[in-house]
Design a protein around this motif. Structure first.
Motif, short mmCIF file in Angstrom:
data_model
loop_
_atom_site.label_atom_id
_atom_site.label_comp_id
_atom_site.label_asym_id
_atom_site.label_seq_id
_atom_site.Cartn_x
_atom_site.Cartn_y
_atom_site.Cartn_z
N THR A 1 2.21 108.27 44.59
CA THR A 1 3.23 107.42 45.21
C THR A 1 2.67 106.60 46.38
O THR A 1 3.41 105.82 46.98
CB THR A 1 4.39 108.28 45.73
OG1 THR A 1 3.93 109.15 46.76
CG2 THR A 1 4.99 109.11 44.60
N GLN A 2 1.41 106.75 46.71
CA GLN A 2 0.87 106.12 47.92
C GLN A 2 0.65 104.62 47.74
O GLN A 2 0.04 104.19 46.76
CB GLN A 2 -0.44 106.78 48.32
CG GLN A 2 -0.30 108.21 48.78
CD GLN A 2 -1.63 108.83 49.18
OE1 GLN A 2 -2.69 108.24 48.96
NE2 GLN A 2 -1.58 110.01 49.76
N GLN A 3 1.14 103.85 48.69
CA GLN A 3 0.92 102.41 48.72
C GLN A 3 0.81 101.93 50.16
O GLN A 3 1.48 102.46 51.05
CB GLN A 3 2.07 101.65 48.06
CG GLN A 3 2.03 101.58 46.55
CD GLN A 3 2.98 100.52 46.03
OE1 GLN A 3 4.02 100.23 46.61
NE2 GLN A 3 2.63 99.91 44.91
N ALA B 1 3.40 99.04 56.28
CA ALA B 1 3.94 100.37 56.00
C ALA B 1 2.98 101.13 55.10
O ALA B 1 2.34 100.56 54.22
CB ALA B 1 5.31 100.26 55.34
N ALA B 2 2.89 102.42 55.36
CA ALA B 2 2.21 103.34 54.45
C ALA B 2 3.32 104.09 53.72
O ALA B 2 4.01 104.93 54.31
CB ALA B 2 1.32 104.30 55.22
N ASN C 1 6.41 108.25 53.76
CA ASN C 1 6.45 106.97 54.48
C ASN C 1 6.11 107.15 55.96
O ASN C 1 6.92 106.85 56.84
CB ASN C 1 7.83 106.32 54.34
CG ASN C 1 8.23 106.09 52.89
OD1 ASN C 1 7.38 106.04 51.99
ND2 ASN C 1 9.51 105.96 52.65
N PRO C 2 4.90 107.63 56.26
CA PRO C 2 4.60 108.04 57.64
C PRO C 2 4.41 106.90 58.63
O PRO C 2 4.47 107.12 59.83
CB PRO C 2 3.31 108.83 57.48
CG PRO C 2 2.66 108.24 56.27
CD PRO C 2 3.78 107.90 55.34
N VAL C 3 4.14 105.69 58.15
CA VAL C 3 3.90 104.58 59.08
C VAL C 3 4.77 103.39 58.70
O VAL C 3 4.84 103.01 57.53
CB VAL C 3 2.42 104.15 59.07
CG1 VAL C 3 2.21 102.93 59.95
CG2 VAL C 3 1.52 105.29 59.51
#
Length: 390
Positions: free
Chosen positions: A273-275, A312-313, A342-344
């Motif tokens: 799911t990382q983008q 955004a991360a 969604n940490p950032v």
């Protein structure tokens, strides 16, 4: 590991340039905590993001006289937004960082000189001695300058004449994989071309005020129009920032962190799911005045604009969140990891910024060229372009 991907934040180096260098750094400044990561990335990316956003609001109109009904032209050009010298550096000590300790007093932003790099130390409170800190990692070259003191903002635009002295302008690039582009991005790493996508659109309108002011035009025979425009660009990049691995441990000074574990009830995050998402939007509105004299059309314009830049991360990430004493090996510690979603999410905005500029358009038959300079607060933009139309 901690440096991987961070400068991919660089909007793929002005939405495409200098990407090979940017891959080597890390969103995982998150190792120092979400708050520190957002503060650092905001200070590092902010000047570039603001400049690019403001550049999107430029180069829309080069004459106050709208095209006649159903007449059209296609124009392409480039804006260079000059970033002031004071915005090419920042002072990390002023950011209120908690776990990240800078080793340099002054640090280059993304727009700073390309020979400038900076290092940071990740440090945490010692669980066994809260008055002391433990150094877990040294992040060398975490925020390098990419020499983007003048940010390039290219564009292609279609202008169409509408009834009642109105002109419509469109900018459009449907969501596209970078792998579908031509050889101009052949130097990009395969990961970026296969996993990156870009979308871009904009709309503008210009309406003649001269037609409503016949008495004024008898005294001052110039063209006057009002204009407004809005533009959005977004880049998405699939990434793969893995969580902790046994090979990463022991780590820290003298191997003081001997192992790792996940927080209670958690396991490795779903990396699929990382983008990274980087985007920019800009809107402007104002008046443009021009006067055609033979082949030449000098013009001036002024108005207000607003812009927005976001990074955004997205997705799930394994991030160090605690350091606990290792009961099996006194004097050492275990790094505890947690899953963050969604940490950032960084957003920088400029509102109600006054802009004014002057330029010259030269037209010969169906071909025209223009050049202009625009002031936007402390920013300066140099724009130029060509158009072909009927």
């Amino acid at each position: 590991m901690l440096k991987k991907h961070f400068i991919l934040l660089a909007f793929i180096g002005a939405f495409g340039a200098q990407t090979a260098r940017s891959q080597q750094n890390a969103v995982l400044s998150l190792a120092a905590g979400r708050e520190d990561a957002e503060k650092l990335m905001g200070a590092y990316l902010g000047p570039f993001g603001q400049a690019f956003s403001l550049g999107l609001a430029q180069n829309w109109n080069q004459t106050a006289k709208p095209l006649k009904v159903l007449r059209f032209n296609v124009q392409a050009g480039l804006g260079l937004v000059a970033i002031p010298g004071e915005d090419q550096y920042f002072y990390p000590e002023n950011l209120g960082l908690n776990s990240l300790r800078p080793l340099d007093a002054r640090v280059a932003t993304l727009a700073g000189p390309s020979d400038q790099t900076a290092s940071f130390v990740v440090q945490v409170s010692d669980p066994l001695d809260p008055g002391n800190t433990l150094v877990l990692d040294t992040l060398s070259g975490l925020t390098p300058g990419l020499g983007l003191g003048r940010v390039p903002v290219p564009y292609i635009q279609l202008n169409v004449g509408l009834p009642k002295g109105t002109e419509l302008s469109l900018r459009l690039l449907p969501t596209s994989s970078l792998s579908g582009f031509a050889g101009d991005i052949s130097a990009l790493p395969e990961q970026l071309k296969e996993n990156g996508s870009l979308s871009f659109w904009g709309i503008g309108i210009k309406h003649s005020l001269s037609q409503h002011l016949p008495r004024l035009l008898k005294v001052v025979p110039i063209d006057i129009s009002a204009y407004a425009n809005h533009c959005v660009i977004e880049y998405r990049q699939n990434i793969d920032i893995a969580g902790p691995k046994p090979a990463d441990f022991p780590r820290g000074v003298n191997g003081v962190v001997s192992n790792y574990r996940y927080a209670a009830g958690q396991s490795a995050a779903d990396l699929s799911t990382q983008q990274l998402v980087l985007g920019s939007s800009a809107s402007s509105a104002g008046l443009i005045l021009s006067k055609k004299v033979a082949l030449f059309t000098p013009y001036v314009r002024a108005g207000l604009m607003r812009s927005n830049f976001w990074f955004a991360a997205e997705g799930q990430y394994d991030v160090p969140t605690a350091l606990v004493a290792n009961s099996q090996n006194p004097g050492t510690f275990i790094q505890e990891y947690s899953n963050l979603t969604n940490p950032v999410d960084i957003n920088t905005q400029v509102d109600n910024l006054t802009h004014y500029g002057a330029g010259l358009r030269v037209k010969l038959l169906v071909l025209s060229a223009h050049a202009e300079m625009v002031k936007m607060g402390r920013w300066t933009t140099y724009n130029a372009g060509l158009s072909v139309g009927f």
